[in-house]
Design an enzyme around this catalytic site. Structure first.
Site, PDB file in Angstrom:
ATOM      1  N   ARG A 281      66.052 -13.875  -6.769  1.00  0.00           N
ATOM      2  CA  ARG A 281      66.262 -14.684  -8.419  1.00  0.00           C
ATOM      3  C   ARG A 281      67.733 -14.576  -8.874  1.00  0.00           C
ATOM      4  O   ARG A 281      68.308 -15.817  -9.222  1.00  0.00           O
ATOM      5  CB  ARG A 281      65.464 -13.255  -9.191  1.00  0.00           C
ATOM      6  CG  ARG A 281      65.791 -14.272 -10.400  1.00  0.00           C
ATOM      7  CD  ARG A 281      66.209 -13.643 -11.623  1.00  0.00           C
ATOM      8  NE  ARG A 281      66.395 -12.008 -11.127  1.00  0.00           N
ATOM      9  CZ  ARG A 281      67.725 -11.796 -10.867  1.00  0.00           C
ATOM     10  NH1 ARG A 281      68.888 -12.308 -11.264  1.00  0.00           N
ATOM     11  NH2 ARG A 281      67.856 -10.002 -11.868  1.00  0.00           N
TER      12      ARG A 281
ATOM     13  N   GLU B  19      75.469  -7.308 -14.201  1.00  0.00           N
ATOM     14  CA  GLU B  19      75.350  -8.404 -15.712  1.00  0.00           C
ATOM     15  C   GLU B  19      75.102  -7.725 -17.126  1.00  0.00           C
ATOM     16  O   GLU B  19      74.728  -7.669 -17.949  1.00  0.00           O
ATOM     17  CB  GLU B  19      74.373  -9.250 -15.755  1.00  0.00           C
ATOM     18  CG  GLU B  19      73.509  -9.979 -14.830  1.00  0.00           C
ATOM     19  CD  GLU B  19      74.243 -11.622 -14.792  1.00  0.00           C
ATOM     20  OE1 GLU B  19      74.524 -11.295 -16.369  1.00  0.00           O
ATOM     21  OE2 GLU B  19      74.281 -12.577 -14.391  1.00  0.00           O
ATOM     22  N   GLY B  20      76.631  -6.741 -17.095  1.00  0.00           N
ATOM     23  CA  GLY B  20      76.730  -5.716 -18.050  1.00  0.00           C
ATOM     24  C   GLY B  20      75.006  -3.995 -18.024  1.00  0.00           C
ATOM     25  O   GLY B  20      73.899  -5.085 -17.650  1.00  0.00           O
TER      26      GLY B  20
ATOM     27  N   PHE C 229      80.549 -17.334  -9.525  1.00  0.00           N
ATOM     28  CA  PHE C 229      81.026 -16.599 -10.969  1.00  0.00           C
ATOM     29  C   PHE C 229      81.549 -15.755 -10.682  1.00  0.00           C
ATOM     30  O   PHE C 229      81.246 -14.343 -10.665  1.00  0.00           O
ATOM     31  CB  PHE C 229      79.932 -16.634 -11.429  1.00  0.00           C
ATOM     32  CG  PHE C 229      80.149 -16.214 -12.961  1.00  0.00           C
ATOM     33  CD1 PHE C 229      81.028 -17.651 -14.121  1.00  0.00           C
ATOM     34  CD2 PHE C 229      80.100 -15.145 -13.814  1.00  0.00           C
ATOM     35  CE1 PHE C 229      80.842 -17.091 -15.221  1.00  0.00           C
ATOM     36  CE2 PHE C 229      80.360 -15.006 -14.969  1.00  0.00           C
ATOM     37  CZ  PHE C 229      80.860 -15.625 -16.179  1.00  0.00           C
TER      38      PHE C 229
ATOM     39  N   THR D  43      84.381  -9.745 -12.193  1.00  0.00           N
ATOM     40  CA  THR D  43      84.317  -8.847 -11.843  1.00  0.00           C
ATOM     41  C   THR D  43      85.500  -8.555 -10.752  1.00  0.00           C
ATOM     42  O   THR D  43      85.559  -9.351 -10.007  1.00  0.00           O
ATOM     43  CB  THR D  43      83.187  -8.386 -11.412  1.00  0.00           C
ATOM     44  OG1 THR D  43      82.315  -8.131 -12.343  1.00  0.00           O
ATOM     45  CG2 THR D  43      83.664  -6.654 -11.035  1.00  0.00           C
ATOM     46  N   GLU D  44      86.274  -7.218 -11.128  1.00  0.00           N
ATOM     47  CA  GLU D  44      87.140  -6.920 -10.134  1.00  0.00           C
ATOM     48  C   GLU D  44      87.264  -5.021  -9.988  1.00  0.00           C
ATOM     49  O   GLU D  44      86.728  -4.512 -10.751  1.00  0.00           O
ATOM     50  CB  GLU D  44      88.904  -7.126 -11.152  1.00  0.00           C
ATOM     51  CG  GLU D  44      88.909  -8.442 -11.040  1.00  0.00           C
ATOM     52  CD  GLU D  44      90.485  -9.202 -11.969  1.00  0.00           C
ATOM     53  OE1 GLU D  44      90.944  -7.936 -11.992  1.00  0.00           O
ATOM     54  OE2 GLU D  44      90.237 -10.272 -11.949  1.00  0.00           O
TER      55      GLU D  44
ATOM     56  N   THR E 236      78.494 -12.752  -6.195  1.00  0.00           N
ATOM     57  CA  THR E 236      76.854 -12.553  -5.660  1.00  0.00           C
ATOM     58  C   THR E 236      76.970 -14.599  -5.095  1.00  0.00           C
ATOM     59  O   THR E 236      77.875 -15.164  -5.816  1.00  0.00           O
ATOM     60  CB  THR E 236      75.850 -12.938  -6.197  1.00  0.00           C
ATOM     61  OG1 THR E 236      75.246 -11.485  -6.549  1.00  0.00           O
ATOM     62  CG2 THR E 236      74.506 -13.627  -6.020  1.00  0.00           C
TER      63      THR E 236
ATOM     64  N   ASP F  99      56.191   6.932  -6.024  1.00  0.00           N
ATOM     65  CA  ASP F  99      56.138   8.197  -5.416  1.00  0.00           C
ATOM     66  C   ASP F  99      54.060   8.130  -4.879  1.00  0.00           C
ATOM     67  O   ASP F  99      53.863   8.380  -4.814  1.00  0.00           O
ATOM     68  CB  ASP F  99      56.105   8.910  -6.553  1.00  0.00           C
ATOM     69  CG  ASP F  99      55.495   9.816  -7.196  1.00  0.00           C
ATOM     70  OD1 ASP F  99      55.693  10.861  -5.627  1.00  0.00           O
ATOM     71  OD2 ASP F  99      54.759  10.240  -8.283  1.00  0.00           O
TER      72      ASP F  99
ATOM     73  N   TRP G 286      82.293  -7.810  -5.339  1.00  0.00           N
ATOM     74  CA  TRP G 286      80.802  -8.119  -5.948  1.00  0.00           C
ATOM     75  C   TRP G 286      80.477  -9.518  -6.399  1.00  0.00           C
ATOM     76  O   TRP G 286      79.979  -9.184  -7.227  1.00  0.00           O
ATOM     77  CB  TRP G 286      80.347  -6.917  -6.702  1.00  0.00           C
ATOM     78  CG  TRP G 286      80.986  -5.427  -6.525  1.00  0.00           C
ATOM     79  CD1 TRP G 286      81.892  -4.401  -6.783  1.00  0.00           C
ATOM     80  CD2 TRP G 286      80.233  -5.273  -5.686  1.00  0.00           C
ATOM     81  NE1 TRP G 286      82.120  -3.538  -6.534  1.00  0.00           N
ATOM     82  CE2 TRP G 286      81.375  -3.393  -5.673  1.00  0.00           C
ATOM     83  CE3 TRP G 286      79.313  -4.792  -4.855  1.00  0.00           C
ATOM     84  CZ2 TRP G 286      80.375  -2.614  -4.260  1.00  0.00           C
ATOM     85  CZ3 TRP G 286      78.607  -3.984  -4.184  1.00  0.00           C
ATOM     86  CH2 TRP G 286      79.445  -2.990  -3.911  1.00  0.00           C
TER      87      TRP G 286
END
Ligand code: TGC
Ligand code: FAD
Length: 388
Positions: free
Chosen positions: A94, A367-368, A133, A136-137, A168, A340, A166
């Site tokens: 996904r 994504e937050g 995209f 993030t750094e 994708t 479990d 990070w």
């Protein structure tokens, strides 16, 4: 009645034939083409990129865009159900489609010129070009507004320097949408693979999202032409508008992982016997199963309503925050309970549960994060920002 096990509130009654047919087609693709190799790919840390053209043939890239850009003009429920069925297979599958459609293609669609749209989108819809995209750094995750990556205007274009982490699809991408500061304002740039000074080394040694490519983007004075700039937006709302699309898909997607965990656990606990009776005959086990199906049902109602709000033009970013936050949290909790209830088998690749569980740790974060979405809702309902 194909989803009877997880369609407790008969939500299928609300779906059109087109929505059900698309869901069935994606489910079939995932089961027949992706599922047979997912264990090995997860173990090897490999994404099956060879499936990209089949995914494109199914219309899974940019499905909500107009036909001239290679899309099929599908509604938001269709898009959500696509994400759900892909993530029933693996969050990495996904992710691959989300980043291509909701982040890279959407950024070009929403913030680009008609020339940029026609240059990239039809090829991306066909899977001939893969995108990523880069927001993030290393030192700026939840707070992307502090990014250090920067662009300088030069004759005929821009020079971009910085580091993203990070990301994708980075290593397998033909183009990266890179967010960088130009004169102090965040702007989006399309950086093509092969640009001098641009590399995208893969990040290894992950416990989670192993069947997905995660990369750094290293930009060492990369020179890009003037028409690489996405001209129609400036500021943090540029990337955040794209994230709203991708977070929407995640709200549906994680339900797919939760459904797979739940269905496997129903099967397992009704078949496996301890103390001469099925595990599912125990009240403590039934309580866990009841929790799972209740949370899946609530999550489906949230996601379905979110989609109808989206198509009615009434969806707000904090509506999306609520669904992303809630559905990730319950999916992870369901996966942990499923793990479990599978006992020792729960940690085996063969039973798939631990893979979903490990993946969902990432999905809760990217994504937050859970906290960021909670604080966004908190800011909305109080009018007071806890961020600054
Ligand atoms: P803030 O002042 O809130 O907002 C700045 C401007 O943006 C607007 N805005 C939004 N627009 C659209 N959608 C949203 N969700 C929006 N949230 C805010 C806002 O109205 C404002 O516009 P304007 O016109 O006034 O300029 O900014 P802030 O600095 O306070 O930060 C807010 C915060 C913390 C919520 C934001 O920075 C945030 O969301 N941080 C989380 C970062 C994040 O989600 N990163 C994800 C990276 S990509 C990724 O993970 C892909 S994984 C994909 C996969 O593999 O599937
Ligand atoms: P941090 O921001 O350092 O947060 C660490 C912890 O502190 C979290 O629990 C967080 O909730 C909490 N926290 C932070 N600030 C606050 C606060 N103000 N109040 C309370 N708690 C707070 N990014 C991209 O740009 N593109 C991609 O394609 C992409 N793909 C990814 C794929 C994977 C596998 C992973 C793991 C990440 C990916 N990301 C991507 C990055 C992802 O979006 C970030 O990891 C995420 O936004 C969180 O940032 P961080 O890891 O720096 O955590």
């Amino acid at each position: 009645m194909e989803t009877r096990n997880t369609d407790y509130y008969l939500l299928d009654d609300l779906l059109t034939d087109e929505q059900k047919n698309i869901r069935a087609a994606v489910r079939d693709f995932v089961q027949t083409r992706f599922q047979p190799t997912v264990q090995q790919n997860f173990e090897d840390g490999k994404f099956p990129i060879e499936l990209a053209s089949e995914m494109a043939d199914l219309g899974l890239f940019g499905p909500t865009l107009e036909e001239k850009y290679g899309g099929a003009g599908l509604d938001s429920v269709c898009y959500g159900l696509i994400c759900q069925e892909l993530e029933r297979g693996d969050s990495g599958l996904r992710s691959f489609a989300s980043v291509q459609s909701s982040l890279a293609m959407y950024a070009i669609y929403k913030h680009g010129t008609e020339e940029q749209r026609m240059k990239y989108l039809p090829k991306m819809a066909k899977g001939e070009l893969i995108g990523c995209f880069g927001l993030t750094e290393p030192d700026h995750g939840s707070d992307p507004g502090g990014m250090k990556t920067h662009a300088t205007k030069v004759d005929g274009g821009y020079v971009i320097s910085g580091q993203k982490m990070w990301i994708t699809n980075g290593t397998i991408s033909d183009l990266a949408v890179v967010w960088a500061k130009l004169d102090g304002e965040i702007r989006g740039f399309i950086v093509e693979k092969g640009s001098k000074g641009f590399t995208a080394p893969e990040q290894h040694h992950k416990f989670s999202l192993r069947a997905s490519i995660t990369s750094e983007l290293l930009l060492d004075e990369v020179r890009v032409p003037s028409n690489s700039l996405l001209p129609n937006v400036s500021g943090l709302k540029g990337p955040l508008q794209c994230l709203t699309q991708a977070r929407f898909g995640i709200a549906f997607g994680v339900l797919g992982s939760a459904m797979d965990c739940y269905e496997r656990t129903i099967r397992y606990t009704t078949e496996r016997k301890q103390f001469d009776r099925p595990l599912a005959a125990n009240q403590l086990v039934q309580a866990e199963l009841a929790y799972m199906i209740t949370e899946i049902t609530k999550g489906q109602l949230l996601a379905h309503r979110l989609a109808t709000l989206k198509d009615a033009g009434k969806m707000t970013p904090t509506h999306v925050s609520m669904a992303k936050m809630n559905n990730c949290a319950i999916a992870l909790e369901i996966a942990r309970k499923a793990r479990d209830l599978h006992g020792a088998n729960g940690i085996s690749y063969e039973f798939h549960i631990c893979r979903h569980m490990a993946n969902l740790e990432t999905v809760k974060t990217y994504e937050g994060t859970h906290n960021i979405h909670m604080l966004s809702i908190g800011r909305d309902v109080t009018g007071i920002s806890a961020f600054s």
